[in-house]
Motif scaffolding. Structure first.
Motif, short mmCIF file in Angstrom:
data_model
loop_
_atom_site.label_atom_id
_atom_site.label_comp_id
_atom_site.label_asym_id
_atom_site.label_seq_id
_atom_site.Cartn_x
_atom_site.Cartn_y
_atom_site.Cartn_z
N ASN A 84 0.75 -1.27 -0.10
CA ASN A 84 0.03 -0.14 0.04
C ASN A 84 0.83 1.05 0.09
O ASN A 84 0.60 2.15 0.71
N TYR A 85 1.86 1.33 -0.62
CA TYR A 85 3.06 2.23 -0.88
C TYR A 85 2.18 3.56 -1.23
O TYR A 85 2.56 4.67 -0.67
N ASP A 86 1.45 3.49 -2.11
CA ASP A 86 0.91 4.80 -2.88
C ASP A 86 -0.10 5.39 -1.71
O ASP A 86 -0.38 6.75 -2.02
N GLU A 87 -0.80 4.53 -0.93
CA GLU A 87 -1.61 5.16 0.03
C GLU A 87 -0.70 5.96 1.27
O GLU A 87 -1.13 6.79 1.67
N LEU A 88 0.05 5.05 1.32
CA LEU A 88 0.99 5.59 2.89
C LEU A 88 1.78 6.95 2.42
O LEU A 88 1.95 7.81 3.41
N ILE A 89 2.33 7.10 1.37
CA ILE A 89 2.95 8.31 1.01
C ILE A 89 1.99 9.49 0.80
O ILE A 89 2.40 10.74 0.85
N LYS A 90 0.70 9.28 0.85
CA LYS A 90 0.05 10.47 0.99
C LYS A 90 -0.47 10.82 2.37
O LYS A 90 -1.14 11.93 2.79
N ASP A 91 -0.07 10.11 3.37
CA ASP A 91 -0.18 10.29 4.84
C ASP A 91 0.54 11.43 5.09
O ASP A 91 1.72 11.56 4.59
N PRO A 92 0.24 12.51 5.99
CA PRO A 92 1.24 13.69 6.23
C PRO A 92 2.45 13.37 6.88
O PRO A 92 3.39 14.01 6.79
N ASP A 93 2.30 12.15 7.61
CA ASP A 93 3.78 11.34 7.98
C ASP A 93 4.80 11.61 7.09
O ASP A 93 5.91 11.56 7.30
N LEU A 94 4.43 11.11 5.92
CA LEU A 94 5.37 10.76 4.79
C LEU A 94 5.34 12.01 3.48
O LEU A 94 6.28 11.83 2.80
N ALA A 95 3.94 12.49 3.39
CA ALA A 95 3.82 13.34 2.07
C ALA A 95 5.06 14.38 2.10
O ALA A 95 5.34 14.92 1.23
N TRP A 96 5.38 15.01 3.18
CA TRP A 96 6.41 16.06 3.21
C TRP A 96 7.83 15.38 2.53
O TRP A 96 8.70 16.16 1.91
N LEU A 97 8.10 14.01 2.95
CA LEU A 97 9.12 13.56 2.15
C LEU A 97 9.22 13.30 0.76
O LEU A 97 10.07 13.64 0.07
N VAL A 98 7.93 13.18 0.11
CA VAL A 98 7.68 12.99 -1.20
C VAL A 98 7.93 14.49 -1.79
O VAL A 98 8.60 14.39 -2.83
N GLN A 99 7.56 15.52 -1.22
CA GLN A 99 7.70 16.86 -1.64
C GLN A 99 9.20 17.19 -1.65
O GLN A 99 9.64 18.01 -2.46
N ARG A 100 10.14 16.55 -0.97
CA ARG A 100 11.47 17.05 -0.78
C ARG A 100 12.07 16.62 -1.88
O ARG A 100 13.21 16.99 -2.53
N GLY A 101 11.69 15.45 -2.66
CA GLY A 101 11.90 15.09 -3.81
C GLY A 101 12.91 13.76 -4.03
O GLY A 101 13.40 13.47 -5.04
N GLY A 102 13.31 13.12 -2.70
CA GLY A 102 14.09 11.93 -2.59
C GLY A 102 13.45 10.73 -2.98
O GLY A 102 12.26 10.88 -3.29
N LYS A 103 13.97 9.48 -2.82
CA LYS A 103 13.40 8.44 -2.84
C LYS A 103 12.99 7.84 -1.48
O LYS A 103 13.97 7.87 -0.90
N LEU A 104 11.93 7.24 -1.42
CA LEU A 104 11.32 6.38 -0.09
C LEU A 104 11.48 5.03 -0.41
O LEU A 104 10.90 4.23 -1.28
N LEU A 105 12.28 4.25 0.34
CA LEU A 105 12.37 2.87 0.49
C LEU A 105 11.65 2.30 1.36
O LEU A 105 11.96 2.49 2.61
N LEU A 106 10.55 2.15 1.03
CA LEU A 106 9.36 1.93 2.13
C LEU A 106 8.89 0.34 2.26
O LEU A 106 8.26 -0.10 1.51
N PHE A 107 9.43 -0.17 3.37
CA PHE A 107 9.44 -1.82 3.39
C PHE A 107 8.02 -2.02 4.49
O PHE A 107 7.59 -3.14 4.56
N GLY A 108 7.43 -1.09 5.33
CA GLY A 108 6.41 -1.53 6.22
C GLY A 108 6.16 -0.03 6.88
O GLY A 108 6.70 0.80 6.65
N GLU A 109 4.66 -0.38 7.70
CA GLU A 109 4.17 0.57 8.43
C GLU A 109 4.12 0.16 9.78
O GLU A 109 4.15 -0.93 10.06
#
Length: 206
Positions: free
Chosen positions: A167-192
């Motif tokens: 559920n990567y696409d859903e998690l990166i919309k969460d405020p916890d992670l959305a700001w990281l997406v906006q920074r422009g780097g890569k998220l290696l996300l293995f679990g919540e």
């Protein structure tokens, strides 16, 4: 934002990245050259196998420093199973498995070279004594080759199994992670948080 990530966003993350970026450069201009000088010019009486192992281990440490601080530039976010990367490998579009392979290789190089160094030191210690732990060169070669083989398989495993959580696409919309997406780097996300992660539990669910 939960888990105190606002502190990472506003204060810690940029400081850690800048510190880790500068530290290898300073070490490469001061500490590492001093070590090379002592080993090459002042360590001529040292056993050549020990000195060579020290030199290889030193080179591996330098490589690992630059992998983690310059090329990958990772920052972990617990309790998520998450590495955030915004180094040169992310900038130039390297895939997540390749980045994870580079991170694993940095650690594997140090482990391998350190193990070889310890083996050489141990064998030098027991060289003149009657010890069952005194190993012949062919046996040492077999041990070293086996170790390298196992560790290389580990690197390959990290590359193959580096896949984002379902559920990567859903998690990166969460405020916890959305700001990281906006920074422009890569998220290696293995679990919540609170759920099983393949890398955190040691399981490879195929």
């Amino acid at each position: 934002i939960r888990y105190g990530f606002e502190w990472d966003r506003d204060y810690l993350m940029d400081f850690v990245f800048k510190f880790n970026y500068v530290l290898p450069i300073i070490s490469s201009l001061t500490v590492y050259p001093a070590n090379f000088y002592l080993l090459i010019f002042e360590g001529t009486t040292m056993n050549w196998g020990i000195r060579s192992a020290y030199l290889v281990n030193l080179v591996c440490h330098i490589a690992c420093d630059f992998i983690y601080a310059v090329f990958a530039r990772v920052y972990s976010f617990g309790p998520y199973g998450l590495f955030y990367c915004e180094g040169l490998m992310s900038t130039f579009g390297f895939s997540k498995p390749v980045i994870m392979g580079a991170l694993a290789s940095g650690i594997i190089m140090i482990i391998t070279s350190f193990y070889v160094l310890m083996m050489r030191l141990h064998q030098l210690t027991v060289f003149d004594v009657n010890s069952r732990w005194k190993l012949s060169k062919p046996v040492q070669l077999i041990i070293h080759t086996s170790l390298v083989g196992v560790l290389v398989v580990n690197v390959v495993g990290f590359i193959i199994f580096t896949t984002d959580v379902e559920n990567y696409d859903e998690l990166i919309k969460d405020p916890d992670l959305a700001w990281l997406v906006q920074r422009g780097g890569k998220l290696l996300l293995f679990g919540e948080p609170g759920k099983q992660s393949r890398f955190r539990t040691g399981r490879m669910d195929l």
